[in-house]
Design an enzyme around this catalytic site. Structure first.
Site, PDB file in Angstrom:
ATOM      1  CB  SER A   1     -12.547 -40.183  37.566  1.00 29.85           C
ATOM      2  OG  SER A   1     -13.622 -41.073  37.771  1.00 29.85           O
TER       3      SER A   1
ATOM      4  CB  SER B   1     -19.291 -34.922  45.312  1.00 27.76           C
ATOM      5  OG  SER B   1     -19.191 -34.901  46.717  1.00 27.76           O
TER       6      SER B   1
ATOM      7  CE  LYS C   1      -3.728  -2.442   2.382  1.00 29.44           C
ATOM      8  NZ  LYS C   1      -4.787  -2.404   3.381  1.00 29.44           N
TER       9      LYS C   1
END
Length: 634
Positions: A545, A473, A169
């Site tokens: 896990s 849990s 440019k």
């Protein structure tokens, strides 16, 4: 003779001559890169236009599209030739890598138009991986930007030695030489800092065509070659690989009938002849090449860059992923490395998680350790980091589950460059370059023992298993696992229960509950469970896990059929209502971070071997159900 027939024959001869001429031209692969809106697509469109690689219907469509999108005046918007995606045209940016072919009288070219936006740096890295040369564009109005530096660093990192700095440019700054010189000086200082030894700078205007095919009258002060002439004449050393030791990564075992057995692949380095002694890695077995076969027949010699099938004098075990090498100068074999990794995924690196690592034709499982540092491409500082985010460049150690045949990336792109693939999504998440193997990988070896897992299991009169209880849990994992062990004990089975909370009092007391720590927690437990199974025990583990990837990692540690995934399927609202330990209450109040089910995800098993629902059955009933599923235990 019919004059039309003569004309057709002459045309056919012209076509044959043309094809013969172009067949023997050298090929240059190059990329254009830089920051957003530096004019990369426009430049490539100009190259295609000036090399007359646009058909008339394409040109008409291009002129029509240029008017429709509002190009100034009646001029052609060359970027539209390359920006094929609708999203690219709408936004005026390049998103994906666009490959284009063109040819001149002197050379053939394949050019990759790489995206400039930081979000798509991964696409740029992909385009650069096979390039011989990089054209790094800079908008003359903006100068050297962050993405200019990042792309330059990546080009150098990936081993591109030929760099063209195209200050584009120039027409928009009135072809100002002083501004051009200042940009080149700024870039030169940065290039020296990152190790770019040389580059070729030139002022251009892709839109106006200045210094593209001929030297521009608008910049008489520039005396170098125009861009296309530089691309036609730059020296690319394609013979360098041929001077290296012989390397053939095996892609396929070619066995069309009982009388023929060969090993096919692309020679990545050196040359080979019948009678040459070779070594198959990682096994280290040796043999002699008896013949080299291609689709065109047998060869007296094959060199780097050729796809061939080689046959051996001996019945040597060799398969896909092995590397055939010169017997007297083989590559290294290791399972632990230091590497530079470019992270290419929106999800950050999970330290300790197992990924697929693909290097050449080899595919192994690999884990990446916490990065030693990441690199700030602006300042070249080494910054501490716990992981790698999108577009981060870092140095880290990694380990593979099987020995990998490799060479340092600076010596071999084929045997030194790798990609990382997420095992769950199958996305390519990272790319890297191996530096060297770690000394401990060469000093630590498996010690053979005479009493193995089969003997241990036979003594206990049982088949080893790992019963992997997973769930939220409060789902009842530990309670049910304890009930199962009690019943197994009454059946005179040798067991051991690894409970999540108990393990964190000792083996994993140094780990927290971040995603990385959870991954490491399960990795350690998996290794312990495997050792216990090797001792012939039935191992029960009760861990949340939460991630499928880690549960699959443990599954792959064990022989098929020995990992039994037991999903204690309890809805979150039920587990939270129980809240025996008061953990959900703390998590909801913000006192407990990274709690599974609240602000950390739980990925439920998709195909568990056993599923129990503690809403529908008591712990004792669940245990009895599991025992029935497990029988017989031998």
């Amino acid at each position: 003779m019919d004059p039309i027939y003569k004309t057709d024959a002459l045309i056919a001869e012209d076509i044959d001559a043309y094809l013969e001429q172009h067949q023997h031209k050298s090929l240059l692969r190059f990329i254009t890169c830089g920051s957003v809106d530096d004019g990369k697509s426009t430049l490539i469109g100009r190259l295609l236009y000036d090399s007359k690689m646009i058909f008339e219907d394409q040109l008409e469509a291009l002129q029509s599209d240029s008017k429709r999108v509002g190009t100034q005046g009646q001029e052609i918007d060359f970027a539209l030739l390359v920006d094929g995606l609708a999203a690219e045209r709408e936004q005026g940016i390049t998103i994906d890598v666009a490959y284009r072919f063109f040819t001149t009288e002197k050379r053939k070219f394949i050019v990759a138009d790489c995206p400039g936006h930081e979000q798509y740096t991964r696409n740029m890295f992909t385009g650069a991986s096979t390039a011989d040369l990089a054209v790094i564009l800079i908008d003359a109005r903006k100068g050297v930007l962050v993405q200019t530096r990042r792309h330059s660093y990546l080009c150098n990192l990936i081993g591109i030695k030929n760099i063209v700095l195209a200050v584009n440019k120039m027409d928009l700054i009135d072809y100002d030489q002083a501004k051009y010189d200042a940009i080149v000086a700024d870039y030169a200082a940065f290039a020296e800092e990152i190790g770019i030894k040389a580059f070729t700078a030139m002022p251009i205007s892709g839109f106006k065509g200045d210094n593209i095919t001929t030297n521009s009258a608008n910049m008489p002060w520039y005396t170098g070659k125009p861009l296309i002439e530089h691309l036609e004449t730059v020296e690319i050393d394609n013979t360098a690989d041929q001077s290296k030791p012989f390397r053939l990564p095996v892609q396929w075992v070619n066995r069309p009938n009982l009388d023929f057995r060969g090993f096919s692949g692309l020679i990545s380095g050196g040359s080979v002849k019948p009678g040459d002694a070779v070594r198959v890695l990682p096994s280290g077995k040796t043999s002699v090449v008896t013949k080299i076969v291609t689709l065109d027949g047998e060869l007296d010699e094959a060199v780097a860059g050729q796809s061939v099938t080689v046959c051996f004098a001996d019945e040597v075990d060799c398969s896909r992923g092995n590397v055939i090498a010169a017997a007297d100068s083989p590559p290294e074999v290791s399972d632990q490395f230091e590497a530079t990794i470019v992270w290419m995924d929106d999800d950050a690196l999970h330290v300790g998680r197992s990924y697929w690592l693909k290097l050449g034709t080899q595919m192994v499982s690999a884990t990446v350790q916490q990065p030693k540092y990441t690199i700030n491409v602006n300042t070249m500082e080494h910054l501490a980091a716990k992981t790698l985010e999108l577009n981060a460049i870092g140095v880290a150690e990694l380990a593979t589950d099987k020995p990998l045949v490799f060479e340092a990336y600076e010596d071999s792109r084929t045997l030194g460059g790798f990609i990382l693939i997420d095992k769950i999504t199958n996305r390519t998440v990272g790319a890297g370059m191996l530096h060297f193997s770690l000394r401990r990988a060469q000093n630590v070896h498996w010690q053979p023992t005479d009493i193995g897992r089969e003997e241990h299991a036979a003594l206990k009169n049982q088949k080893p298993r790992v019963l992997w209880f997973t769930g939220l849990s409060g789902s009842g994992k530990s309670t049910i696992a304890n009930e199962v062990e009690k019943q197994l004990h009454l059946m005179n089975r040798h067991t051991f229960l690894l409970d999540g909370d108990n393990v964190r009092h000792g083996l994993n007391r140094d780990l927290g509950f971040t995603e990385a720590d959870r991954i490491e927690n399960i990795r350690r437990v998996g290794e312990v469970a495997k050792l216990m199974a090797d001792a012939g025990l039935i191992v029960l583990t009760a861990f949340i896990s939460p991630f499928r990837a880690e549960r699959d990692m443990v599954r792959k540690m064990l022989p098929e059929g020995e990992f039994i995934e037991i999903f204690v399927d309890t809805p979150l609202e039920v587990a939270e209502a129980r809240d025996v330990k008061g953990l959900y209450k703390k998590a909801r109040s913000g006192q407990l971070k990274n709690f599974t089910g609240i602000d950390s995800p739980y990925e439920a098993p998709e195909n568990p071997e056993i599923r129990v629902n503690t809403v529908e059955m008591t712990a004792a009933e669940a245990a009895e159900h599991i025992i029935r599923k497990l029988l017989p235990l031998k």
